[in-house]
Design a protein around this motif. Structure first.
Motif, PDB file in Angstrom:
ATOM      1  N   LEU A   1       0.824  -1.210   0.000  1.00 24.75           N
ATOM      2  CA  LEU A   1       0.000   0.000   0.000  1.00 24.75           C
ATOM      3  C   LEU A   1       0.856   1.257   0.000  1.00 24.75           C
ATOM      4  O   LEU A   1       0.601   2.203  -0.736  1.00 24.75           O
ATOM      5  N   THR A   2       1.886   1.274   0.840  1.00 24.40           N
ATOM      6  CA  THR A   2       2.686   2.490   0.946  1.00 24.40           C
ATOM      7  C   THR A   2       3.825   2.519  -0.072  1.00 24.40           C
ATOM      8  O   THR A   2       4.491   3.537  -0.209  1.00 24.40           O
ATOM      9  N   MET A   3       4.038   1.408  -0.779  1.00 25.76           N
ATOM     10  CA  MET A   3       4.960   1.467  -1.924  1.00 25.76           C
ATOM     11  C   MET A   3       4.287   2.203  -3.081  1.00 25.76           C
ATOM     12  O   MET A   3       4.945   2.706  -3.974  1.00 25.76           O
ATOM     13  N   ILE A   4       2.967   2.208  -3.067  1.00 31.90           N
ATOM     14  CA  ILE A   4       2.211   2.961  -4.074  1.00 31.90           C
ATOM     15  C   ILE A   4       2.167   4.406  -3.607  1.00 31.90           C
ATOM     16  O   ILE A   4       1.569   4.725  -2.587  1.00 31.90           O
ATOM     17  N   GLN A   5       2.829   5.240  -4.322  1.00 31.00           N
ATOM     18  CA  GLN A   5       3.024   6.605  -3.849  1.00 31.00           C
ATOM     19  C   GLN A   5       1.778   7.457  -4.037  1.00 31.00           C
ATOM     20  O   GLN A   5       0.987   7.242  -4.950  1.00 31.00           O
ATOM     21  N   GLN A   6       1.655   8.440  -3.143  1.00 29.73           N
ATOM     22  CA  GLN A   6       0.697   9.519  -3.412  1.00 29.73           C
ATOM     23  C   GLN A   6       1.278  10.275  -4.592  1.00 29.73           C
ATOM     24  O   GLN A   6       2.428  10.682  -4.551  1.00 29.73           O
TER      25      GLN A   6
ATOM     26  N   MET B   1      -1.133   1.753  14.864  1.00 29.14           N
ATOM     27  CA  MET B   1      -0.721   2.082  13.496  1.00 29.14           C
ATOM     28  C   MET B   1      -0.290   0.821  12.746  1.00 29.14           C
ATOM     29  O   MET B   1      -0.620   0.638  11.569  1.00 29.14           O
ATOM     30  N   LYS B   2       0.416  -0.045  13.443  1.00 29.42           N
ATOM     31  CA  LYS B   2       0.851  -1.297  12.801  1.00 29.42           C
ATOM     32  C   LYS B   2      -0.364  -2.112  12.351  1.00 29.42           C
ATOM     33  O   LYS B   2      -0.418  -2.640  11.239  1.00 29.42           O
ATOM     34  N   GLN B   3      -1.364  -2.166  13.216  1.00 29.65           N
ATOM     35  CA  GLN B   3      -2.557  -2.951  12.907  1.00 29.65           C
ATOM     36  C   GLN B   3      -3.378  -2.303  11.789  1.00 29.65           C
ATOM     37  O   GLN B   3      -3.926  -2.986  10.923  1.00 29.65           O
ATOM     38  N   PHE B   4      -3.434  -0.988  11.795  1.00 31.47           N
ATOM     39  CA  PHE B   4      -4.187  -0.253  10.763  1.00 31.47           C
ATOM     40  C   PHE B   4      -3.530  -0.462   9.398  1.00 31.47           C
ATOM     41  O   PHE B   4      -4.203  -0.709   8.390  1.00 31.47           O
ATOM     42  N   ARG B   5      -2.206  -0.373   9.362  1.00 36.06           N
ATOM     43  CA  ARG B   5      -1.482  -0.591   8.103  1.00 36.06           C
ATOM     44  C   ARG B   5      -1.714  -2.017   7.616  1.00 36.06           C
ATOM     45  O   ARG B   5      -1.915  -2.262   6.431  1.00 36.06           O
ATOM     46  N   ALA B   6      -1.693  -2.954   8.555  1.00 29.80           N
ATOM     47  CA  ALA B   6      -1.901  -4.356   8.170  1.00 29.80           C
ATOM     48  C   ALA B   6      -3.301  -4.533   7.591  1.00 29.80           C
ATOM     49  O   ALA B   6      -3.493  -5.218   6.579  1.00 29.80           O
ATOM     50  N   PHE B   7      -4.279  -3.886   8.218  1.00 29.85           N
ATOM     51  CA  PHE B   7      -5.666  -3.971   7.733  1.00 29.85           C
ATOM     52  C   PHE B   7      -5.769  -3.429   6.306  1.00 29.85           C
ATOM     53  O   PHE B   7      -6.363  -4.058   5.424  1.00 29.85           O
ATOM     54  N   LEU B   8      -5.180  -2.263   6.078  1.00 30.89           N
ATOM     55  CA  LEU B   8      -5.262  -1.655   4.740  1.00 30.89           C
ATOM     56  C   LEU B   8      -4.476  -2.476   3.715  1.00 30.89           C
ATOM     57  O   LEU B   8      -4.880  -2.587   2.550  1.00 30.89           O
ATOM     58  N   ASP B   9      -3.372  -3.045   4.156  1.00 25.38           N
ATOM     59  CA  ASP B   9      -2.589  -3.879   3.232  1.00 25.38           C
ATOM     60  C   ASP B   9      -3.364  -5.149   2.864  1.00 25.38           C
ATOM     61  O   ASP B   9      -3.283  -5.641   1.744  1.00 25.38           O
ATOM     62  N   LYS B  10      -4.131  -5.654   3.811  1.00 27.03           N
ATOM     63  CA  LYS B  10      -4.981  -6.815   3.508  1.00 27.03           C
ATOM     64  C   LYS B  10      -6.041  -6.416   2.482  1.00 27.03           C
ATOM     65  O   LYS B  10      -6.349  -7.178   1.565  1.00 27.03           O
TER      66      LYS B  10
END
Lengths: 430, 236
Positions: free
Chosen positions: A32-37, A122-131
């Protein structure tokens, strides 16, 4: 002067770490965060963001008779417009009054407790969005294969990989029309999940009417055919029906189709990989694959290692520890036929996606931050009686959508077998 | 028979002008011609090939299991419908259905180490054609060329630095890579899997530690505790 409440201290601590929140979120170790704004479209309003796409080239090529022949008419490039609208996501974190008592009001202790909650949240939120990035844009986190009391055995490929214990989920019928939780007026929370072996999920409540083939979606979605984050399976798709970013796939069956290699439930082979890469090269030009990454689950990375043509992780670990020239060779990127590998525990276990991230972007309406109302970031909880509950709540929130302006630039291999040692919930064999 | 010695590479140059220049008396036509290198090829040095053979042995056809190849030298079959684009504008010029030999790996200006895989890895010839035949404009064409009846060399490793910089091929590097892959081949599948799992766990912990460190940056030094420096006796 009123006594200092824990909420005040927690709010103070949240303010201290506030500028670190985007940093924790944007670290580019997940897809998700490799995809840049993207600078050109980075801030969008609540209206749809428009992505002009060159659908067909213009011009009429041909020979002609110079001895008075008719040169004919020309044509221009045809364009259409894809559209995306951001989705709001939140992550709620509660701190109980017990924190205050346990930390006896000392600032450092509260600071540590807050820091822990911010970092873990934050770790859990990122994991959720990455899922969600692994899904097809409808928020489906898995399909129920069988039900035994409050335990669901989930169908591979997603299995139980896209949920986490404590997550609130909703159950829809297979056509994404009927929300079983709404119909039965119950909330379902995941109590435990086993994404490694049994691919099971145990929940607290099973809504009436739940059957095998039903699907699990994340909390917050409503109505029939819900829309969530447009993940890999939404953009990297070879369907010729349905819609893609508000365009009808049937109108542009070739232009919107991502090249696919069907592995037919067989193990990954080098020829699968070459077929997929070559499909990209043929459509874009032979030398236009330098920006591709091979995105896959750790299961397929393991399958690639099992072919015996790559330096395994064991060697890379040994090599990177000291610094001589030879060991530098092994601290570099692992590749699949020369394409850098990016593996993830959340990715589809039966798929390898070749992605050109230069064509992907995030349309952001609201950057990640604490949810704020009139300067407040921490809010009290009320009990069932209407009185205060002994806990406080704060949220992370963000609004964005993911787009890909060139679905033909990628390719994917699907229906791959998983290497032995990973249990398949569908058949129950190893 | 293998060629002896370190052969120098061949450089294929593009013509400096696509068409013969017309005679002109204008001054700006007398510019220094530029050479555009289209394709640079290099043969594998004999000493590297020998070391790779020693590290990996030979296959059932008496050929080495490992070999080093320069990216531009390594061509492979690609069949199907090719879209050709105008390099200047990127617009589509034409589509051609054919079988071509093109560089197999994206990094054409790097050395690659390959390992031989036996034909059975690619299944039976009928399975090969069933999977790779593409039909375009009524023409059936094998997307990966003919069935590799003598096996095929597949990519193992691209010699380049951690940031993608060029790295020269040497016998020592090549042998080291081949031996590392041979070692990997003999590691059990369960160990390989647990090694990947360990890496994931390590990366997870690394994020935690990094996140805590970042959040620590947000609090005052020494957590607002007063402090003074004290000179230590006669150390001055």
């Amino acid at each position: 002067m009123p006594a200092q409440a824990n909420a005040n201290v927690v709010a103070l601590q949240l303010e201290k770490v506030r500028d670190k929140v985007p940093l924790l979120y944007e670290r580019d170790d997940i897809l998700l965060t490799m995809i840049q704004q993207r600078g050109d479209v980075e801030k969008v309003s609540s209206r749809n963001m428009r992505l002009p796409l060159q659908i067909n080239p213009g011009g009429k090529a041909g020979s002609y008779n110079a001895d008075g022949g008719d040169l004919g008419r020309g044509s221009g490039t045809s364009y259409d417009v894809a559209q995306v609208s951001p989705i709001f996501f939140r992550f709620a974190i509660e701190i109980t009054k017990l924190v205050e008592y346990a930390t006896t009001g000392r600032e450092r202790a509260i600071e540590n407790a807050t820091k822990r909650e911010v970092a873990n949240g934050m770790k859990q939120f990122r994991a959720f969005l990455d899922k969600l990035m692994q899904t097809a844009g409808n928020g489906v986190l898995g399909t129920i294969n069988s039900i035994a009391s409050t335990t669901f055995t989930m169908a591979v490929p997603s299995g139980a990989a896209l949920v986490y214990p404590g997550q609130t989920i909703q159950i829809y019928d297979t056509t994404l029309t009927t929300n079983r939780n709404v119909a039965a007026s119950v909330t379902t929370t995941v109590l435990s999940a086993d994404p490694i072996n049994a691919q099971t999920i145990t929940v607290d409540n099973v809504p009436a009417g739940t059957v095998a083939t039903d699907v699990i979606v994340h909390d917050g979605l409503t109505g029939a055919q819900p829309v969530s984050l447009f993940g890999i399976k939404y953009h990297q798709n070879n369907a010729t029906t349905g819609t893609w970013l508000n365009l009808n796939r049937a109108t542009y069956p070739v232009q919107l189709q991502t090249p696919r290699v069907n592995a037919g439930n067989a193990a990954l082979t080098p020829s699968n990989v070459r077929l997929a890469i070559n499909k990209v090269r043929k459509s874009l030009g032979i030398n236009h694959i330098s920006k591709l990454i091979a995105y896959m689950a750790v299961e397929q990375e393991h399958a690639w290692e099992n072919l015996g043509i790559t330096v395994s992780q064991i060697i890379k670990e040994g090599g990177a520890s000291d610094g001589n020239d030879l060991d530098l060779l092994f601290s570099g990127r692992k590749t699949m036929s020369g394409i850098p590998i990016k593996s993830s525990v959340n990715a589809d276990q039966t798929r390898v996606d070749f992605l050109d991230l230069a064509h992907w972007g995030r349309a952001v309406l609201k950057d990640i931050d604490f949810y704020e109302v009139n300067g407040n970031t921490v809010f009290p909880i009320y009990g069932a009686s209407g009185g205060l509950a002994a806990s406080y709540i704060f949220y992370f929130d963000t609004a964005f959508q993911v787009w890909d302006d060139s679905p033909r630039t990628g390719a994917f291999i699907d229906t791959l077998a998983r290497p032995s040692g990973y249990k398949t919930a569908v058949t129950g064999d190893w | 028979m293998r060629q002896r010695g370190n052969r120098r590479g061949t450089i294929y140059r593009a013509p400096t002008q696509p068409f013969a220049r017309r005679v002109s008396t204008r001054r700006h036509d007398h510019v220094t011609p530029q050479i555009l290198v289209l394709r640079e090829t290099h043969e594998t040095p004999e000493n590297v090939a020998r070391r790779l053979e020693r590290a990996g042995g030979i296959n059932r056809f008496g050929e080495p299991n490992y070999r080093a190849v320069w990216g531009w030298n390594r061509l492979a079959w690609i069949g199907g419908k090719f879209a050709e684009h105008d390099p200047a504008t990127g617009s589509l010029l034409r589509e051609v259905v054919e079988l071509r030999q093109e560089p197999k790996y994206p990094a054409v200006n790097r050395w690659h180490i390959e390992r031989w895989l036996p034909p059975e890895v690619y299944g039976s010839p009928s399975a090969w054609y069933a999977q790779t035949i593409e039909r375009e404009n009524g023409v059936s064409i094998p997307a990966l060329g003919p069935y590799p009846s003598r096996g095929e060399y597949e990519h193992c490793f691209t010699l380049e630095g951690p940031r993608g910089e060029f790295m020269q091929l040497t016998p020592t590097n090549a042998e080291h890579i081949a031996r590392a892959i041979e070692f990997s081949r003999h590691v059990s599948r369960s160990r390989k899997r647990s090694s990947i799992d360990d890496r994931e766990r390590r990366e997870d912990r690394a994020y935690d530690e990094w996140a805590y460190d970042k959040l620590d940056d947000a609090v005052p030094a020494f957590r607002k505790q007063p402090f003074v420096t004290v000179a230590r006796g006669n150390d001055w």
